[in-house]
Write a protein that holds these residues in place. Sequence first.
Motif, PDB file in Angstrom:
ATOM      1  N   ALA A 188     -24.784 -18.306  73.532  1.00 54.23           N
ATOM      2  CA  ALA A 188     -26.082 -17.629  73.455  1.00 54.23           C
ATOM      3  C   ALA A 188     -27.232 -18.626  73.433  1.00 54.23           C
ATOM      4  O   ALA A 188     -28.320 -18.339  73.915  1.00 54.23           O
ATOM      5  CB  ALA A 188     -26.131 -16.744  72.209  1.00 54.23           C
ATOM      6  N   ALA A 227     -31.239 -18.049  72.712  1.00 47.39           N
ATOM      7  CA  ALA A 227     -31.722 -16.798  73.308  1.00 47.39           C
ATOM      8  C   ALA A 227     -32.003 -15.679  72.306  1.00 47.39           C
ATOM      9  O   ALA A 227     -33.008 -14.990  72.444  1.00 47.39           O
ATOM     10  CB  ALA A 227     -30.745 -16.321  74.371  1.00 47.39           C
ATOM     11  N   PRO A 228     -31.146 -15.471  71.280  1.00 47.45           N
ATOM     12  CA  PRO A 228     -31.438 -14.336  70.407  1.00 47.45           C
ATOM     13  C   PRO A 228     -32.820 -14.438  69.759  1.00 47.45           C
ATOM     14  O   PRO A 228     -33.423 -13.442  69.396  1.00 47.45           O
ATOM     15  CB  PRO A 228     -30.345 -14.408  69.339  1.00 47.45           C
ATOM     16  N   SER A 251     -36.091 -13.617  72.689  1.00 48.79           N
ATOM     17  CA  SER A 251     -36.158 -12.438  73.544  1.00 48.79           C
ATOM     18  C   SER A 251     -37.587 -12.252  74.029  1.00 48.79           C
ATOM     19  O   SER A 251     -38.531 -12.361  73.249  1.00 48.79           O
ATOM     20  CB  SER A 251     -35.736 -11.197  72.761  1.00 48.79           C
ATOM     21  N   LEU A 252     -37.679 -11.956  75.309  1.00 47.39           N
ATOM     22  CA  LEU A 252     -38.998 -11.841  75.925  1.00 47.39           C
ATOM     23  C   LEU A 252     -39.804 -10.694  75.319  1.00 47.39           C
ATOM     24  O   LEU A 252     -39.309  -9.586  75.166  1.00 47.39           O
ATOM     25  CB  LEU A 252     -38.812 -11.600  77.427  1.00 47.39           C
ATOM     26  N   ILE A 253     -41.027 -10.992  74.938  1.00 49.73           N
ATOM     27  CA  ILE A 253     -41.975  -9.946  74.541  1.00 49.73           C
ATOM     28  C   ILE A 253     -43.202 -10.121  75.423  1.00 49.73           C
ATOM     29  O   ILE A 253     -43.789 -11.204  75.468  1.00 49.73           O
ATOM     30  CB  ILE A 253     -42.403 -10.082  73.063  1.00 49.73           C
ATOM     31  N   ARG A 254     -43.571  -9.074  76.154  1.00 50.07           N
ATOM     32  CA  ARG A 254     -44.778  -9.177  76.977  1.00 50.07           C
ATOM     33  C   ARG A 254     -45.911  -8.435  76.281  1.00 50.07           C
ATOM     34  O   ARG A 254     -45.739  -7.300  75.838  1.00 50.07           O
ATOM     35  CB  ARG A 254     -44.536  -8.569  78.350  1.00 50.07           C
ATOM     36  N   ASP A 314     -42.123  -0.142  72.353  1.00 44.49           N
ATOM     37  CA  ASP A 314     -41.557  -1.003  73.380  1.00 44.49           C
ATOM     38  C   ASP A 314     -41.450  -0.215  74.675  1.00 44.49           C
ATOM     39  O   ASP A 314     -40.831   0.844  74.706  1.00 44.49           O
ATOM     40  CB  ASP A 314     -40.159  -1.476  72.968  1.00 44.49           C
ATOM     41  N   GLY A 337     -39.971  -1.176  78.023  1.00 45.55           N
ATOM     42  CA  GLY A 337     -39.282  -2.305  78.642  1.00 45.55           C
ATOM     43  C   GLY A 337     -39.535  -3.522  77.781  1.00 45.55           C
ATOM     44  O   GLY A 337     -39.386  -3.467  76.557  1.00 45.55           O
ATOM     45  N   THR A 338     -39.975  -4.609  78.395  1.00 47.38           N
ATOM     46  CA  THR A 338     -40.255  -5.806  77.598  1.00 47.38           C
ATOM     47  C   THR A 338     -41.687  -5.805  77.064  1.00 47.38           C
ATOM     48  O   THR A 338     -42.069  -6.694  76.320  1.00 47.38           O
ATOM     49  CB  THR A 338     -40.032  -7.062  78.460  1.00 47.38           C
ATOM     50  N   TRP A 339     -42.467  -4.817  77.473  1.00 50.18           N
ATOM     51  CA  TRP A 339     -43.866  -4.759  77.049  1.00 50.18           C
ATOM     52  C   TRP A 339     -44.034  -4.125  75.679  1.00 50.18           C
ATOM     53  O   TRP A 339     -43.257  -3.264  75.269  1.00 50.18           O
ATOM     54  CB  TRP A 339     -44.691  -3.915  78.028  1.00 50.18           C
ATOM     55  N   LYS A 340     -45.113  -4.487  75.016  1.00 45.13           N
ATOM     56  CA  LYS A 340     -45.577  -3.783  73.824  1.00 45.13           C
ATOM     57  C   LYS A 340     -46.793  -2.957  74.245  1.00 45.13           C
ATOM     58  O   LYS A 340     -47.739  -3.501  74.835  1.00 45.13           O
ATOM     59  CB  LYS A 340     -46.010  -4.784  72.741  1.00 45.13           C
TER      60      LYS A 340
END
Lengths: 946, 399
Positions: free
Chosen positions: A566, A569-570, A573-576, A593, A595-598
Amino acid sequence: MTDHGSTEGHSAGNGVQFTFDGQIVRARPGQTFAGALHDAGIHTLSRSFKYHRPRGLFCVTGRCPNCMCSVNGEPNVRVCTRKPAAGDVVKPQNAWPSVRFDIMSIFDKMHRLLPVGFYYKTMHKPRFMWPIFESVIRRIAGLGEVDLSNGGSEQYDKLNLFTDVVVVGGGLAGLNAAYAAAEAGADVILIDDQPTLGGHVQHDPGSIDVHELAVRYQIMAHPRIQTFVSSTAFGLYEENYVAVQQGNRMIRIRAQQTVVASGGWERPYVFENNDLPGVLLASGAQRLLQQQGCKFDGPIVIVTDQPIGYRLADQLKQKGMHVAALVDLHDQPQGAIEGLRVLAGHTIQAASGKSHVTGAAIVPTRGGTMQTIPCQWIIQAVGFTPATSLLYQSGCKLKYNADLDQHQVTEWAQGVHSAGAVNGYHEPLVCVKDGTRAGLAAANALGLLTTDLTKRLTQLESEISQSTRDCKPTASYISNSKDKKKFVCICEDVTEKDLCDAIDEGYANIETLKRYSTISMGPCQGKMCQSASIAICARHKGIDIEAVGTTTSRPPEQPVPLGVLAGQAPHFSLIRRTAMHHWHEEAGARFLDAGTWKRPERYTDPHDEYQAVRKGVGLIDVSTLGKIELRGPDVVKFLEFIYPNRFANLAIGKVRYGAICDEAGILLDDGMICRLDEERFYLSTSTGNADAIDSWFRWWLTAKPQWDISMTNMSTALSGMNLAGPHSRDVLRRVSTGDVSNEALPYPSVKLLDVAGVPAIVLRIGFVGELGFEIHVPSQYGLHVWNTLMEAGKDFDIKPFGVEAQRRLRLDKKHLLPGVDTDALSNMYDADLPWIVKLDKEDFIGRWSLNRIKERGPKQKLIGFKLEGTTVPDEASLIVKQGSLVGRVTSVRYSPAAGSIVGLAWVPIESSKNGDIIDIRHAGQSLKAVVQDDPFYDVAGERLNS
Amino acid sequence: MPASRMWRDHELKESYDVVIIGGGVHGLATAYYLTKLGVKNIAILEAKYIGFGGSGRNTAIIRSNYRTPEGIAFYDHSVKLYEQLALDLDFNVMFSQHGHLTLAHNERGVTGLRERAHTNQLMGIDSRLIQPREIQELCPMMNVFGPQRYPIQAALYHPPGGIIRHDAVVWAYARGADRGGAHVHQLTEVNDIETPNGAVSAVVTNRGRIKTGIVLNATAGYASTICDMVNIPLALETHPLQAFVSEALKPWLHHVIVSSTLHIYISQSDRGELVSGAEVDDYLSYSLRGTLAFAEGGATHLLELFPFLANVKMLRQWAGLCDMTPDYSPIMGPVDEIKGFYITVGWGTYGFKAGPASGHLMAQCIQSGKTPKMLEPFLNSRFLRDQLVGEKAAASVSH
């Protein structure tokens, strides 16, 4: 240069102390746990998987399962290759109350009741018994214990490298391969799993000239060779993608060529009680002796058919140890050492002893009287199984070679070479040559060889093909006695008899045999048992070893911690976040959330936000929408092909709602398509499908190479915000110098305007059903434009609104959300979008299917419904007719504008007419709703057009 | 005394009443149930060894909490047969019904699970939506409330779901079929199927030609290759699906945990190995090689749910082939084009859990010549009738 990795600790001068099962043990500098435990006289390190038999050091190279302990809570650590740190806590596994006295060893006495696969034949009758038995099994199964309190605080990382040649294995062959390739001009990475380079010559120099050893020092200094020790290449994936574990780091290497010089795994001999502590493999004994500085107290019996057995005897004697006898399986002794008792033509039948070896029962190979030699150690040297895992993984084809008694590569995968012992060469000087040859061959594949070197390669190839091989195996693996406890697989406690019984029962294919007997499925993954199990299978079935085949070798070559796989990576995690994210935070937004967006779900009460849009003006951040720009002479053709809509007639400055479907006519996504110029289009997708639509477009653009189109994904380059409500024009007017009147910018149209001093694409659209403008500006100005609009809107009580208010607003207009109101079977007609589909167009994606669907007529339909009362059913409530499921609710909310609950639902076509009553089941209640064709708000669309 | 033979080797006979292509759970179960219906002259042809394909590569999860009424009824039938299987076949297939949890990490996910819960309950299936606190009670070691990129919002809890010893199911059916008189032919590869006059007449294998009037295609991965022999196109795409196991650990996880947001499912076998897999790879391929990217992704997601597993080791990774249909439902029954040709294919990622039901119903179908009602929704002709069985929305990670 050499990279030792983080695990290669340099111990202090006095060594370190650790505890084993509560007992304090001292390790000398440089020693592994294994060396220290051996010195301390601790020889029982674990209990076996099935019978809980005592187990001690065996291979001492990190392959076999015997020394697996828990170290500071980490389960299944092979302590033979790890060095201790001060205060380490080592605990034996699979034993209770202690490893010396384990209650579960009762299973060893009960072995007659526990034959191979016994669990398939018992415990299932009567049926209620199985769960009871199973709960017992689940208490005793498994080896190591997971440390549930481990907080995952260890640091893991990844290193990516690119190189010309990777050489796996730093033994003689690997060293010379690396050197030859580097000298020819290639960049080389050399990987070895041991702490120091050299492989077997380090503890078994044999006939090798010391000058050859010096090569390794040259290599470590070679400018084109990067060396990683204590590093295990565990995977050779497609396209020479090499995965390496070095402590807590994973190294991922893209190589052009790979040389696998992984050597061999020493092959155990199968005899009675062959798993007793005190029975060791020769190379393991050599490592303890030569590298760990350990002694063997008491008499030693060596069993061998190899020169290595004699060399070991010599080494032991020179260090002052007592070799009671050397048992040579060959009829003629293969060597002679002064003062050494050699029993040629003999073999070992059994080890005696309870918790440790006390004697070796020796018999002539051709039958005869047994004699027992008292001893404390039995060391076996019956040859090596080539370490072919990586070669199998890479796609090389291997075949059994009876002369060598081993599997050999007959067909190499592209860019893969093998060298040294994996090729069957054990004679050190031949390994040097074969390594050099492989290194040159790799360089040759890279086009690096000069004429001289090419000649040298040809010469080496011919020399090697003529070289004789010193390893003359007797192909013996198994003593002849009939006792049950001859372990073929020490990981899973599978005996020779188990294998024969399983074959007799019909599990005769080697793969079926493996799955039934579980042989080779344990921690070593067949490294210890592969040769013997194949030989037993062949002998028992009376067929050739070649006909038995092998089981498939799969990655990883050695077990790899999940943390290493891993990496970080944990935690990464992508946050857009959109350009306005921090503004939303300060405004007290609650995020969801997407997808990856807030995205802001709400700021205050969604009802107030809803009313602001209906009565005044609101602003929502829509930056998360997918945004694509298409340019070129063939864009219209492309759009006509990809959408069921028509676009050829879309005038410059106009916007059209479009929906995309797949070949089956299934709705994928929707969005707005703007024509900015003759050959320039700008379009939006939904947030959730932005990536999928991007791929979809690229896929079809690839399929239509003749079309001159350039595509730019603007999704994150542009921020978007939707200004909506009766006062939205008043607000926009204040911040834009452009003409935003209804005449200049009617519904639905698009204009390039300046907004708050920033060039913007302004769309006059109305997803929420009011006069509205969607403003797209470069992201770096997103916050500025947002702030300016909010400021300008103050006089009109502008409110930011979130996703929840937007959903309510759009539901008033019956605007569907793809993926929420539709699923993977919703086609354009059923989703009530027939007006989009232009079947008279030339071919477009989904045309054939849509034609068919239209002909057969819709079976179900997405409809709007109105519901009186105050109970708002769940989204996902079922629609039931005479007790059967006929549909489902996809969206439902209370609508202030309609003064009732409104929603969207899938219903059968026969219940889909305006005024039809549908029966929604909610919490055991039946709610009657009325189907409505019209939107629930502003039926004539006056507000949109105002 | 050696135990009795599980299945015997036979010479290929000149003719059989029924020839089943594919020695996996579907083919062997069909053979077993056919023998129980009195059809005994059966050959099962397996190109490799029994259980080589999907039956030996799946992660052995059994459940019936599907999305459509058709799917639920079918898989429920399978679960019920599985519950009786050890007794029926007198072989302990180790069915552990410790419960199955599908996690949702976003609103849309919760809605999807709620819909399934409603439909399951309507169909009488033990299945309900539970909140994070109850998830934590069921599975105390899972990271439910700790930091997570996509916090767990709810789960679909299906108590009868669980895992099984998949190889044992294959062997037990093979023994049952063998004892009923069927011939299990391993290493027997089909090269052609003869269909003069639109009816099956013979199967050509690498070991010779077999006369037969009935052929069942019960293959996976190569289902379309077999159907090509009789010119029947199938609406299938073949994708690899990967999985891995850890070293054996003392059992601590008793439920099956599935998360479609994290693209992961995990369970722990009675041997103590953690078994974990993902959704199908998104590319088409017949490759059975594992990829590093899968191992990395799987480990990452597993650690989000169970951070303490960082020092637990992956032992082995592998890939299997999944035949995906457009609606994520299988294709079963006779085909309209050729008399005597039957299929049970398109088993995607849900084939193993369906084995007994598929075998049971296909046997009835073949023996009686009539399509059982429960099979009707899954006929190949549904694609032309445009009457799909939409499991896809529920099946993004469909284990």
